[in-house]
Design a protein around this motif. Structure first.
Motif, short mmCIF file in Angstrom:
data_model
loop_
_atom_site.label_atom_id
_atom_site.label_comp_id
_atom_site.label_asym_id
_atom_site.label_seq_id
_atom_site.Cartn_x
_atom_site.Cartn_y
_atom_site.Cartn_z
N ALA A 166 0.81 -1.22 0.00
CA ALA A 166 0.00 0.00 0.00
C ALA A 166 0.84 1.27 0.00
O ALA A 166 0.34 2.33 -0.39
N LEU A 167 2.09 1.18 0.44
CA LEU A 167 2.93 2.38 0.45
C LEU A 167 3.20 2.84 -0.98
O LEU A 167 3.64 2.05 -1.81
N PRO A 168 2.93 4.11 -1.27
CA PRO A 168 3.16 4.58 -2.64
C PRO A 168 4.64 4.62 -2.98
O PRO A 168 5.47 4.98 -2.15
N GLY A 169 4.96 4.21 -4.19
CA GLY A 169 6.33 4.24 -4.68
C GLY A 169 6.32 4.55 -6.16
O GLY A 169 5.29 4.93 -6.72
N PRO A 170 7.45 4.36 -6.82
CA PRO A 170 7.52 4.66 -8.25
C PRO A 170 6.51 3.89 -9.09
O PRO A 170 5.94 4.44 -10.03
N ALA A 171 6.27 2.63 -8.76
CA ALA A 171 5.33 1.84 -9.55
C ALA A 171 3.91 2.40 -9.42
O ALA A 171 3.17 2.49 -10.41
N GLN A 172 3.54 2.82 -8.21
CA GLN A 172 2.20 3.39 -8.02
C GLN A 172 2.09 4.76 -8.72
O GLN A 172 1.04 5.09 -9.27
N GLY A 173 3.18 5.52 -8.71
CA GLY A 173 3.17 6.79 -9.44
C GLY A 173 2.96 6.57 -10.92
O GLY A 173 2.17 7.26 -11.57
N ALA A 174 3.65 5.56 -11.47
CA ALA A 174 3.48 5.23 -12.88
C ALA A 174 2.07 4.71 -13.16
O ALA A 174 1.46 5.04 -14.17
N LEU A 175 1.54 3.92 -12.24
CA LEU A 175 0.18 3.40 -12.39
C LEU A 175 -0.83 4.54 -12.44
O LEU A 175 -1.70 4.57 -13.32
N ILE A 176 -0.73 5.47 -11.51
CA ILE A 176 -1.67 6.60 -11.46
C ILE A 176 -1.57 7.43 -12.74
O ILE A 176 -2.59 7.82 -13.33
#
Length: 197
Positions: A15-25
């Protein structure tokens, strides 16, 4: 076995946001939720490979081949920079036609496979929850399925939140602003990947 010593730390880490979540968003905002599903599947598949490596005792072996992970990490970062450039230079609706498909799957896998910290995390958490020397094939299957379900659930939650935000984007001017913001988010994610050792 104490399954909660696996479920709680893994859920928090996912759940912690990281580079992959930034790219996903960024992908959801510019391409929509449906075309981002393959990217999510790639992320989850990459994490599942790390989980299997840790359960199998391959953590130390995987970390010995650090040069391969550095190459994968740079490929993932380069791909994000390429997407950022395409977003920045595209017409407001131009990028949406390029759905994720195999490219999205590959990009998601590159991001997670290029991060050997995942196998270190699993290598630290799994022995606290399970006796890895005594796991049966069915127990390993349950752990991997649980990891898949947690990771997929968390990433789909990110997708849903980003998709709701995307619903407010109506005009070409707003879409251009979103494309440029997403380009910045992608470039920032690539920078974060590059800075991680």
């Amino acid at each position: 076995m104490s399954i909660w010593f696996f479920i709680i730390p893994f859920t928090l880490a996912a759940a912690l946001p990281g580079p992959a979540q930034g790219a996903l968003i960024a992908q959801v905002l510019t391409r929509g939720g449906r075309s981002t599903l393959t990217f999510i599947l790639g992320m989850v598949a990459g994490n599942s490979l790390w989980l299997v490596a840790a359960i199998s005792g391959l953590s130390a072996l995987a970390l010995r081949f650090e040069a391969a992970f550095v190459i994968v990490k740079w490929l993932g970062g380069a791909y994000l920079l390429f997407i950022a450039w395409k977003l920045w230079t595209s017409a407001p609706d131009g990028i949406q036609a390029q759905a994720g498909g195999k490219r999205g799957l590959l990009a998601g896998m590159l991001l997670t496979l290029g991060n050997p910290k995942a196998v270190v995390f699993f290598g630290a958490v799994l022995p606290q929850a399970f006796d890895l020397t005594a796991l049966s094939v069915s127990q390993i299957a349950v752990i991997v399925a649980l990891g898949l379900a947690i990771d997929l659930g968390v990433q789909v939650a990110y997708l849903m939140v980003a998709a709701r935000a995307r619903a407010f984007i109506r005009s070409p001017r707003q879409m251009r602003a979103v494309n440029r913001s997403a380009a910045g988010l992608m470039a920032g994610s690539a920078a974060l990947i590059a800075m991680r050792s």
